[in-house]
Write a protein that holds these residues in place. Structure first.
Motif, PDB file in Angstrom:
ATOM      1  N   LYS A 267       0.941   4.136  -2.672  1.00  0.00           N
ATOM      2  CA  LYS A 267       0.664   5.500  -2.218  1.00  0.00           C
ATOM      3  C   LYS A 267       1.643   6.501  -2.813  1.00  0.00           C
ATOM      4  O   LYS A 267       1.314   7.675  -3.025  1.00  0.00           O
ATOM      5  CB  LYS A 267       0.719   5.552  -0.689  1.00  0.00           C
ATOM      6  CG  LYS A 267       0.010   6.760  -0.084  1.00  0.00           C
ATOM      7  CD  LYS A 267       0.161   6.784   1.426  1.00  0.00           C
ATOM      8  CE  LYS A 267      -0.632   5.675   2.073  1.00  0.00           C
ATOM      9  NZ  LYS A 267      -0.536   5.716   3.559  1.00  0.00           N
TER      10      LYS A 267
ATOM     11  N   ASP B 278       0.835  -1.216   0.000  1.00  0.00           N
ATOM     12  CA  ASP B 278       0.000   0.000   0.000  1.00  0.00           C
ATOM     13  C   ASP B 278       0.860   1.253   0.000  1.00  0.00           C
ATOM     14  O   ASP B 278       0.530   2.250  -0.657  1.00  0.00           O
ATOM     15  CB  ASP B 278      -0.927   0.014   1.216  1.00  0.00           C
ATOM     16  CG  ASP B 278      -2.022  -1.041   1.123  1.00  0.00           C
ATOM     17  OD1 ASP B 278      -2.260  -1.541   0.002  1.00  0.00           O
ATOM     18  OD2 ASP B 278      -2.625  -1.368   2.165  1.00  0.00           O
ATOM     19  N   GLU B 279       1.957   1.218   0.747  1.00  0.00           N
ATOM     20  CA  GLU B 279       2.867   2.370   0.799  1.00  0.00           C
ATOM     21  C   GLU B 279       3.513   2.619  -0.557  1.00  0.00           C
ATOM     22  O   GLU B 279       3.678   3.764  -0.979  1.00  0.00           O
ATOM     23  CB  GLU B 279       3.952   2.145   1.860  1.00  0.00           C
ATOM     24  CG  GLU B 279       3.470   2.299   3.289  1.00  0.00           C
ATOM     25  CD  GLU B 279       2.891   3.680   3.571  1.00  0.00           C
ATOM     26  OE1 GLU B 279       3.520   4.683   3.185  1.00  0.00           O
ATOM     27  OE2 GLU B 279       1.797   3.748   4.154  1.00  0.00           O
TER      28      GLU B 279
END
Length: 257
Positions: free
Chosen positions: A27, A23-24
């Motif tokens: 992102k 997810d990072e």
């Protein structure tokens, strides 16, 4: 042999850790993927508009050609009527033919006016098409730029993402199917992607609602899967708050003069 609850929770925590790392990475791309999609939709809209405008332009040109053909037909009729006037037998026939000629001349004037209006519309339509094409060209440049940015960022994180995907696939195999489906469902419904969280400072690490002490004790025991009654996240552990001991300040002796 069936996995213990503790092992199941460890597997879920591992899976959540991998997904959070992924997810990072995603992102980092920020809003670029959405911006690229929006620009692609906008460009498709402008392309459709240009096609429609070109069709309208073609229709105007067809109208001009039709009106020109109608003028030629009217001119032929006038010539025919003028020839008939040479052979009339009385004034009544002559007046009737004269009236037909005048009607055709009026028709020609109307058709010429329509042609003139169509030419004016064509000029305006061409200008409109040029404006749309200019805007389209600008948006295509913006799209190329955004795609370039996205491609650069994606390439930078590509190897890390591939590594994490392999790790995720391996970790997912250690989670039983029923739990994995529940995990995926909860994760999908959470904006931050957290489906497995610890209890921090007596509260759920996802929604921050208070977890009762009795429930915290059960979570510590790891004898059954416990979910937050407020958000539905899986509560995997309890993080005890470390209280730092504050040493008393030493009192300094006051000197007397």
């Amino acid at each position: 042999m069936e996995n213990t609850v503790a092992k199941k929770l460890d597997s879920l925590v591992k899976l959540q850790s991998i997904d959070s790392e992924r997810d990072e990475l995603i992102k980092v791309r920020g809003a670029l993927p959405d911006e690229v999609m929006d620009l692609e939709d906008e460009i498709a809209g402008y392309q459709t508009r240009v096609e429609k405008q070109n069709q309208e332009l073609a229709d105007l040109e067809d109208n001009i050609n039709s009106n020109k053909a109608a003028i030629k037909d009217a001119e032929k009729l006038i010539k025919k009527y003028e020839e008939q006037q040479m052979n009339v037998r009385n004034n009544r026939e002559y007046d009737a033919i004269t009236k037909e000629v005048e009607l055709q001349q009026l028709e020609i004037q109307i058709l010429e006016k329509r042609i003139k209006e169509s030419y004016a519309k064509i000029d305006a339509k061409k200008e409109e098409i040029d404006q749309t094409k200019n805007t389209l060209s600008e948006r295509e440049k913006d799209l190329d730029s955004k795609k370039g940015e996205l491609e650069t960022i994606t390439k930078e994180s590509e190897s890390d993402e591939e590594k994490l995907l392999k790790e995720r696939e391996k970790a997912a195999k250690n989670v039983e199917e029923r739990l994995f489906k529940s995990y995926e469902k909860v994760r999908k419904n959470m904006r931050n992607g957290l489906a497995v969280v610890p209890v921090k400072r007596g509260a759920c690490g996802g929604c921050f609602n208070v977890v009762p002490p009795q429930q915290q004790a059960e979570i510590r025991e790891k004898k059954k899967i416990i979910v937050c009654e407020h958000c539905g996240r899986i509560l995997a552990d309890v993080e005890d708050e470390i209280v730092e001991e504050v040493k008393p300040k030493r009192r300094t002796k006051r000197t007397t003069k």
